[in-house]
Design a protein around this motif. Structure first.
Motif, PDB file in Angstrom:
ATOM      1  N   GLU A   1       0.838  -1.205   0.000  1.00 15.99           N
ATOM      2  CA  GLU A   1       0.000   0.000   0.000  1.00 15.99           C
ATOM      3  C   GLU A   1       0.872   1.254   0.000  1.00 15.99           C
ATOM      4  O   GLU A   1       0.565   2.238  -0.698  1.00 15.99           O
ATOM      5  CB  GLU A   1      -0.923   0.007   1.228  1.00 15.99           C
ATOM      6  CG  GLU A   1      -2.071  -0.991   1.161  1.00 15.99           C
ATOM      7  CD  GLU A   1      -1.673  -2.401   1.566  1.00 15.99           C
ATOM      8  OE1 GLU A   1      -0.461  -2.659   1.747  1.00 15.99           O
ATOM      9  OE2 GLU A   1      -2.591  -3.244   1.695  1.00 15.99           O
ATOM     10  N   ILE A   2       1.970   1.213   0.770  1.00 16.36           N
ATOM     11  CA  ILE A   2       2.880   2.357   0.821  1.00 16.36           C
ATOM     12  C   ILE A   2       3.505   2.593  -0.552  1.00 16.36           C
ATOM     13  O   ILE A   2       3.599   3.731  -1.025  1.00 16.36           O
ATOM     14  CB  ILE A   2       3.959   2.140   1.906  1.00 16.36           C
ATOM     15  CG1 ILE A   2       3.315   2.207   3.293  1.00 16.36           C
ATOM     16  CG2 ILE A   2       5.078   3.173   1.783  1.00 16.36           C
ATOM     17  CD1 ILE A   2       4.240   1.827   4.435  1.00 16.36           C
ATOM     18  N   ALA A   3       3.918   1.512  -1.218  1.00 14.96           N
ATOM     19  CA  ALA A   3       4.517   1.633  -2.548  1.00 14.96           C
ATOM     20  C   ALA A   3       3.527   2.246  -3.542  1.00 14.96           C
ATOM     21  O   ALA A   3       3.904   3.076  -4.378  1.00 14.96           O
ATOM     22  CB  ALA A   3       4.983   0.268  -3.041  1.00 14.96           C
ATOM     23  N   THR A   4       2.251   1.844  -3.447  1.00 17.20           N
ATOM     24  CA  THR A   4       1.229   2.397  -4.342  1.00 17.20           C
ATOM     25  C   THR A   4       1.020   3.880  -4.086  1.00 17.20           C
ATOM     26  O   THR A   4       0.917   4.686  -5.028  1.00 17.20           O
ATOM     27  CB  THR A   4      -0.104   1.646  -4.167  1.00 17.20           C
ATOM     28  OG1 THR A   4       0.093   0.267  -4.498  1.00 17.20           O
ATOM     29  CG2 THR A   4      -1.183   2.227  -5.068  1.00 17.20           C
ATOM     30  N   LEU A   5       0.967   4.268  -2.811  1.00 16.11           N
ATOM     31  CA  LEU A   5       0.792   5.680  -2.473  1.00 16.11           C
ATOM     32  C   LEU A   5       1.987   6.511  -2.946  1.00 16.11           C
ATOM     33  O   LEU A   5       1.824   7.644  -3.425  1.00 16.11           O
ATOM     34  CB  LEU A   5       0.611   5.842  -0.963  1.00 16.11           C
ATOM     35  CG  LEU A   5      -0.747   5.386  -0.406  1.00 16.11           C
ATOM     36  CD1 LEU A   5      -0.691   5.281   1.114  1.00 16.11           C
ATOM     37  CD2 LEU A   5      -1.847   6.348  -0.831  1.00 16.11           C
ATOM     38  N   ILE A   6       3.182   5.951  -2.834  1.00 18.01           N
ATOM     39  CA  ILE A   6       4.376   6.645  -3.328  1.00 18.01           C
ATOM     40  C   ILE A   6       4.296   6.813  -4.839  1.00 18.01           C
ATOM     41  O   ILE A   6       4.603   7.892  -5.378  1.00 18.01           O
ATOM     42  CB  ILE A   6       5.655   5.883  -2.927  1.00 18.01           C
ATOM     43  CG1 ILE A   6       5.899   6.023  -1.409  1.00 18.01           C
ATOM     44  CG2 ILE A   6       6.873   6.384  -3.695  1.00 18.01           C
ATOM     45  CD1 ILE A   6       7.050   5.183  -0.883  1.00 18.01           C
ATOM     46  N   GLN A   7       3.848   5.767  -5.516  1.00 16.54           N
ATOM     47  CA  GLN A   7       3.724   5.814  -6.973  1.00 16.54           C
ATOM     48  C   GLN A   7       2.768   6.934  -7.396  1.00 16.54           C
ATOM     49  O   GLN A   7       3.079   7.725  -8.302  1.00 16.54           O
ATOM     50  CB  GLN A   7       3.215   4.465  -7.487  1.00 16.54           C
ATOM     51  CG  GLN A   7       2.988   4.412  -8.988  1.00 16.54           C
ATOM     52  CD  GLN A   7       2.341   3.104  -9.423  1.00 16.54           C
ATOM     53  OE1 GLN A   7       2.214   2.168  -8.645  1.00 16.54           O
ATOM     54  NE2 GLN A   7       1.907   3.051 -10.658  1.00 16.54           N
ATOM     55  N   TYR A   8       1.595   7.001  -6.767  1.00 15.09           N
ATOM     56  CA  TYR A   8       0.638   8.056  -7.097  1.00 15.09           C
ATOM     57  C   TYR A   8       1.172   9.428  -6.699  1.00 15.09           C
ATOM     58  O   TYR A   8       1.013  10.412  -7.421  1.00 15.09           O
ATOM     59  CB  TYR A   8      -0.703   7.801  -6.409  1.00 15.09           C
ATOM     60  CG  TYR A   8      -1.584   6.808  -7.126  1.00 15.09           C
ATOM     61  CD1 TYR A   8      -2.105   7.095  -8.385  1.00 15.09           C
ATOM     62  CD2 TYR A   8      -1.909   5.582  -6.542  1.00 15.09           C
ATOM     63  CE1 TYR A   8      -2.922   6.189  -9.043  1.00 15.09           C
ATOM     64  CE2 TYR A   8      -2.717   4.667  -7.194  1.00 15.09           C
ATOM     65  CZ  TYR A   8      -3.223   4.974  -8.449  1.00 15.09           C
ATOM     66  OH  TYR A   8      -4.029   4.070  -9.104  1.00 15.09           O
ATOM     67  N   GLY A   9       1.807   9.490  -5.533  1.00 11.10           N
ATOM     68  CA  GLY A   9       2.324  10.767  -5.044  1.00 11.10           C
ATOM     69  C   GLY A   9       3.370  11.367  -5.964  1.00 11.10           C
ATOM     70  O   GLY A   9       3.414  12.582  -6.170  1.00 11.10           O
ATOM     71  N   LYS A  10       4.204  10.517  -6.542  1.00 12.06           N
ATOM     72  CA  LYS A  10       5.272  10.991  -7.436  1.00 12.06           C
ATOM     73  C   LYS A  10       4.723  11.620  -8.714  1.00 12.06           C
ATOM     74  O   LYS A  10       5.432  12.370  -9.391  1.00 12.06           O
ATOM     75  CB  LYS A  10       6.216   9.837  -7.795  1.00 12.06           C
ATOM     76  CG  LYS A  10       7.174   9.443  -6.679  1.00 12.06           C
ATOM     77  CD  LYS A  10       8.093   8.317  -7.126  1.00 12.06           C
ATOM     78  CE  LYS A  10       9.141   7.990  -6.071  1.00 12.06           C
ATOM     79  NZ  LYS A  10      10.040   6.902  -6.511  1.00 12.06           N
ATOM     80  N   MET A  11       3.480  11.339  -9.039  1.00  9.67           N
ATOM     81  CA  MET A  11       2.879  11.906 -10.249  1.00  9.67           C
ATOM     82  C   MET A  11       2.345  13.318 -10.008  1.00  9.67           C
ATOM     83  O   MET A  11       1.894  13.981 -10.933  1.00  9.67           O
ATOM     84  CB  MET A  11       1.751  10.996 -10.741  1.00  9.67           C
ATOM     85  CG  MET A  11       2.247   9.606 -11.128  1.00  9.67           C
ATOM     86  SD  MET A  11       1.007   8.554 -11.950  1.00  9.67           S
ATOM     87  CE  MET A  11      -0.424   8.727 -10.942  1.00  9.67           C
ATOM     88  N   THR A  12       2.389  13.782  -8.758  1.00 12.65           N
ATOM     89  CA  THR A  12       1.875  15.113  -8.438  1.00 12.65           C
ATOM     90  C   THR A  12       2.810  16.183  -8.988  1.00 12.65           C
ATOM     91  O   THR A  12       4.011  16.153  -8.712  1.00 12.65           O
ATOM     92  CB  THR A  12       1.746  15.288  -6.914  1.00 12.65           C
ATOM     93  OG1 THR A  12       1.045  14.182  -6.349  1.00 12.65           O
ATOM     94  CG2 THR A  12       0.997  16.581  -6.591  1.00 12.65           C
ATOM     95  N   PRO A  13       2.296  17.135  -9.750  1.00 12.01           N
ATOM     96  CA  PRO A  13       3.150  18.207 -10.274  1.00 12.01           C
ATOM     97  C   PRO A  13       3.780  19.027  -9.147  1.00 12.01           C
ATOM     98  O   PRO A  13       3.165  19.229  -8.100  1.00 12.01           O
ATOM     99  CB  PRO A  13       2.186  19.062 -11.101  1.00 12.01           C
ATOM    100  CG  PRO A  13       1.046  18.165 -11.426  1.00 12.01           C
ATOM    101  CD  PRO A  13       0.912  17.244 -10.253  1.00 12.01           C
ATOM    102  N   LYS A  14       4.980  19.499  -9.406  1.00 17.76           N
ATOM    103  CA  LYS A  14       5.712  20.286  -8.404  1.00 17.76           C
ATOM    104  C   LYS A  14       4.930  21.521  -7.986  1.00 17.76           C
ATOM    105  O   LYS A  14       4.871  21.867  -6.801  1.00 17.76           O
ATOM    106  CB  LYS A  14       7.084  20.683  -8.966  1.00 17.76           C
ATOM    107  CG  LYS A  14       8.013  21.334  -7.962  1.00 17.76           C
ATOM    108  CD  LYS A  14       9.381  21.563  -8.593  1.00 17.76           C
ATOM    109  CE  LYS A  14      10.369  22.145  -7.617  1.00 17.76           C
ATOM    110  NZ  LYS A  14      11.720  22.309  -8.233  1.00 17.76           N
ATOM    111  N   LYS A  15       4.298  22.200  -8.948  1.00 16.79           N
ATOM    112  CA  LYS A  15       3.571  23.423  -8.602  1.00 16.79           C
ATOM    113  C   LYS A  15       2.379  23.118  -7.688  1.00 16.79           C
ATOM    114  O   LYS A  15       2.014  23.937  -6.840  1.00 16.79           O
ATOM    115  CB  LYS A  15       3.121  24.172  -9.859  1.00 16.79           C
ATOM    116  CG  LYS A  15       1.909  23.631 -10.580  1.00 16.79           C
ATOM    117  CD  LYS A  15       1.440  24.629 -11.640  1.00 16.79           C
ATOM    118  CE  LYS A  15       0.118  24.203 -12.258  1.00 16.79           C
ATOM    119  NZ  LYS A  15      -0.385  25.211 -13.214  1.00 16.79           N
ATOM    120  N   THR A  16       1.773  21.924  -7.853  1.00 15.10           N
ATOM    121  CA  THR A  16       0.673  21.517  -6.972  1.00 15.10           C
ATOM    122  C   THR A  16       1.179  21.299  -5.555  1.00 15.10           C
ATOM    123  O   THR A  16       0.573  21.765  -4.578  1.00 15.10           O
ATOM    124  CB  THR A  16       0.012  20.231  -7.490  1.00 15.10           C
ATOM    125  OG1 THR A  16      -0.570  20.482  -8.775  1.00 15.10           O
ATOM    126  CG2 THR A  16      -1.068  19.734  -6.545  1.00 15.10           C
TER     127      THR A  16
END
Length: 252
Positions: A157-172
């Protein structure tokens, strides 16, 4: 445009994710609750598949955007449940909409503004993201959200959350850190909101200390503490968290 999923029929329930999360985190809850309710799971502006059209924002603007989305989709008298940042947004919506909401739920969140120590931490995080980027930040940010004794068991679950989190744009990432740092205190909103109020807290939560959560209890319709749980009860105590939500919705 707000990206969202919709499941089921019945009273509308809106789930809001936390910082650097996406609507996918609520999949299990949505599936279970959609047998009795219409369940909406949103990507907040800038996260997941929802675009962010500004470099700076505040939570009041996010609340207005979500209210516009509600009107477009003809959603009346919803209960809004938010995790962490999502809880801050839910409170901003409660302040904006009042009795237009049937209820709000804070999931590992707080109605209080950041104190000076927390603001200092936010500023350090901004500097870190600017220097090292989003990916390195997310790798260090996500695991400590879970209680230490749950991290190995929930590594998938942590790996999945990291995967999604890394897709967040820097400006966001930067815009929301500033918005959280500068958000107003809404404890009076929590106290005086006349709809149903629900709160789930983790006794080992390092982001929202249990002592702070306890201060919300006298004004809650339903208040629950998850023992030996950090900031991610929907994963660390999935069944019990769902049970608490179902009990609250049954009474609301």
């Amino acid at each position: 445009m707000i990206s969202f999923t919709k499941q089921g029929t019945g009273k509308p329930i809106i789930f809001l994710h936390g910082f650097c999360e996406t609507k996918e985190m609520w999949k299990t809850f949505s599936s279970q609750l959609s047998t009795e309710f219409t369940v909406y799971c949103l990507d907040l502006p800038g996260f997941g598949s929802s675009a962010l059209h500004m470099d700076q924002l505040n939570l009041e603007e996010v609340a207005v955007t979500l209210h516009d989305w509600m009107e477009i989709n003809k959603i009346k008298q919803p209960i809004i449940i938010g995790h962490s940042l999502g809880g801050y947004v839910a409170l901003a919506m409660a302040e904006l909409l009042g009795s237009e909401l049937a209820g709000i739920g804070l999931f590992h969140s707080t109605a209080f503004a950041d104190d000076e120590e927390k603001k200092h931490t936010r500023n350090k995080t901004i500097a870190f993201v600017k220097k090292h980027g989003v990916e390195k930040f997310i790798e260090s940010f996500v695991p400590p959200l879970f209680a230490v004794h749950h991290q190995e068991m929930l590594e998938g679950e942590i790996a999945t959350l990291i995967q999604y989190g890394k897709m967040t744009p820097k400006k966001t990432v930067l815009a929301y850190i500033e918005a959280m740092r500068d958000r107003k205190d809404r404890f009076e909103v929590w106290k005086t909101f006349t709809g149903e109020k629900f709160m789930v807290a983790g006794t080992l939560d390092q982001a929202v200390k249990i002592e702070v959560s306890k201060l919300h209890q006298p004004f809650a319709t339903a208040y629950h503490e998850l023992e030996e749980v950090g900031h991610m009860g929907m994963f660390e105590e999935k069944e019990l968290s769902l049970e608490y939500i179902q009990a609250f919705l049954a009474e609301a």
